[in-house]
Design an enzyme around this catalytic site. Sequence first.
Site, PDB file in Angstrom:
ATOM      1  N   GLU A   1       0.993   3.825   1.962  1.00 27.44           N
ATOM      2  CA  GLU A   1       1.572   4.179   3.272  1.00 27.44           C
ATOM      3  C   GLU A   1       2.849   3.397   3.530  1.00 27.44           C
ATOM      4  O   GLU A   1       3.827   3.928   4.053  1.00 27.44           O
ATOM      5  CB  GLU A   1       0.606   3.855   4.419  1.00 27.44           C
TER       6      GLU A   1
ATOM      7  N   ARG B   1       0.347  -7.401 -24.862  1.00 25.97           N
ATOM      8  CA  ARG B   1       1.660  -7.986 -25.156  1.00 25.97           C
ATOM      9  C   ARG B   1       2.817  -7.051 -24.836  1.00 25.97           C
ATOM     10  O   ARG B   1       3.908  -7.503 -24.471  1.00 25.97           O
ATOM     11  CB  ARG B   1       1.738  -8.432 -26.621  1.00 25.97           C
TER      12      ARG B   1
ATOM     13  N   CYS C   1      -2.458  -1.346   7.623  1.00 25.92           N
ATOM     14  CA  CYS C   1      -1.582  -0.172   7.646  1.00 25.92           C
ATOM     15  C   CYS C   1      -1.803   0.655   8.906  1.00 25.92           C
ATOM     16  O   CYS C   1      -0.881   1.304   9.399  1.00 25.92           O
ATOM     17  CB  CYS C   1      -1.828   0.692   6.417  1.00 25.92           C
TER      18      CYS C   1
ATOM     19  N   ALA D   1      -7.287   7.922 -28.183  1.00 23.16           N
ATOM     20  CA  ALA D   1      -5.939   8.344 -28.576  1.00 23.16           C
ATOM     21  C   ALA D   1      -6.065   9.294 -29.750  1.00 23.16           C
ATOM     22  O   ALA D   1      -6.667   8.950 -30.768  1.00 23.16           O
ATOM     23  CB  ALA D   1      -5.089   7.130 -28.958  1.00 23.16           C
TER      24      ALA D   1
ATOM     25  N   HIS E   1       0.836  -1.196   0.000  1.00 26.42           N
ATOM     26  CA  HIS E   1       0.000   0.000   0.000  1.00 26.42           C
ATOM     27  C   HIS E   1       0.876   1.254   0.000  1.00 26.42           C
ATOM     28  O   HIS E   1       2.063   1.199   0.335  1.00 26.42           O
ATOM     29  CB  HIS E   1      -0.925  -0.012   1.228  1.00 26.42           C
TER      30      HIS E   1
END
Lengths: 333, 333
Positions: free
Chosen positions: A54, A228, A113, A180, A52
Amino acid sequence: MVDFDRFCMSLAIDEAWKYQGLTYPNPAVGAVVTKNGKILSIEAHKEAGEPHAEVLAIKEAYHRLSGDNEILKLSDSAEIHTYLQQNAKKFFYDATIYITLEPCNHYGKTPPCSTLIKNLKFKRVVISVKDPNIEASGGVDNLKKSGMLVEEGLMAKEGEKLIEPFKKWRGDGFVFFKLAQTLNGIIAPGIISSKKSREYVHKIRDKIELLVIGGNTIRTDRPTLDSRLVQGRAPDVLIYSKKKDFDKDIPIFSVKNRKVYIESSFERLKEYRYIMIEGGEGMLKATSKIVNWYLFFIAPKFKEGLGYSLNRELKILNKRNIGKDLVIWSENE
Amino acid sequence: MVDFDRFCMSLAIDEAWKYQGLTYPNPAVGAVVTKNGKILSIEAHKEAGEPHAEVLAIKEAYHRLSGDNEILKLSDSAEIHTYLQQNAKKFFYDATIYITLEPCNHYGKTPPCSTLIKNLKFKRVVISVKDPNIEASGGVDNLKKSGMLVEEGLMAKEGEKLIEPFKKWRGDGFVFFKLAQTLNGIIAPGIISSKKSREYVHKIRDKIELLVIGGNTIRTDRPTLDSRLVQGRAPDVLIYSKKKDFDKDIPIFSVKNRKVYIESSFERLKEYRYIMIEGGEGMLKATSKIVNWYLFFIAPKFKEGLGYSLNRELKILNKRNIGKDLVIWSENE
């Protein structure tokens, strides 16, 4: 005046955005550790199974404060937790950790955490938003009980936006449209984005459950639509098309371990929780009611070719460079 | 690992970019003051006649360290210099100042910044690039002579790019093309950019010497092309047009204190040093050999309308938000 708390939280948020879309099924989270006003680390959660935010931020801050290179050898989250609890206790009593999301409070793939932060006795914990995931929540209460100074709600609007995909894929599903294009709005023909952008798209394809694409794109581009470039898995594909006949030699049909649907409705999306749509004007119009967010890869060039035309108001959520391209997350206004 | 020096210099550079185009005839400059690793201020030079970046950064840092509100009443650069030299001496002996450009060493509109920094006895001065302006240079030597720790060349590539317009308008001239468009590349009809973007354009018009625009735009839009949104001056205008007849009721012709040329060549540009071109596809093609940089105002929307089409490779230099629009400086690749 530089508001140091806001400044640090905005660094954590920006860092987290770099991995937006890649952390599924986890939320995008960023963390910053400071001590006496010095910024020691800026980290983010990168993908499920990895430490994570943190943990990465505390690891980096510990290394910086202690000079102990041993910790750099550790990449497994449980090992880092253990090592820090054994070795880092004296370093953080006057430190602050900024986290975009409440630290987790349960044993998932990694130890909680909140316990790590509590045991390292941080002076102050600043959190943008609470964890909407009941299972993992309770971190703030856990920390507060230990007498730690815990502040919540700093840049909460930005913090909420960061985890919106997470909230959606835990609900009905999160759907984003990837586009795009060049600066002048050209989307075809040929390859538009840089190699680095295409690698990022493949990283995302490795994470999504379903890719939605138009039949014409399949017929024209004859794509593979796998991952790929990053040796990832190939998502299932929904080809949205009224005509159901396709040349089965098109590479998309021979990728292993994937389903390919050819359908003229979007009903199939209900079976999936994390969905990317690729396409142009036709798909943008067809999916207007379905799309939550947009992900633009804008190549810094002008090009002659095919544009797209429709009316829609958007809002920019985050922008950054990937290689020389500009990458923008946005949503409907 | 966060490289603190680079981090601070990048903050200074980013801050300076916010005023790119507005500092004429001065360079865009940013400055950051830190003490014991804490960031005390991030400032930039905003326009000619206003205090230099270093002065604003030291002023802000002094206020933060001293709590002395008196300094906030001062906006004149000479007064700030004097006040700081009288009151701030004990605050900066262990401070670092990051400046994107060598501090000036001459009495211009303000006293030399190098003398201020020297007298305040900063521990360390980190500079990205040296001043190409012979008249103002020598700041580094001045500081070094005093025994101060002076480092040059940090992020020099980015620092050089920041002052490229300055170097050009001190040379043959700086020419940039301003383009307001939607995300899908639509530039007309109607107002494309947000109010805040248009105000920024008016701020720029208040600074440029010459505005170049196509005849068709004049005939179609019937513009005023002044700086009324910011109560600024109106630049001279070159209408690039083969046909020389225009309806003289078009507002552009009645703005006071401006010249309007109607010409079919760009020879006139040689008489000016700071020039903005506005237009679309035709002007982009006509000015391809002349344009140094591009300034895009991208409204976060899709729109049906007129696009533009040509082939050109660009490179993004800086991006930021103005209001909800995305603003990008770029150059030819």
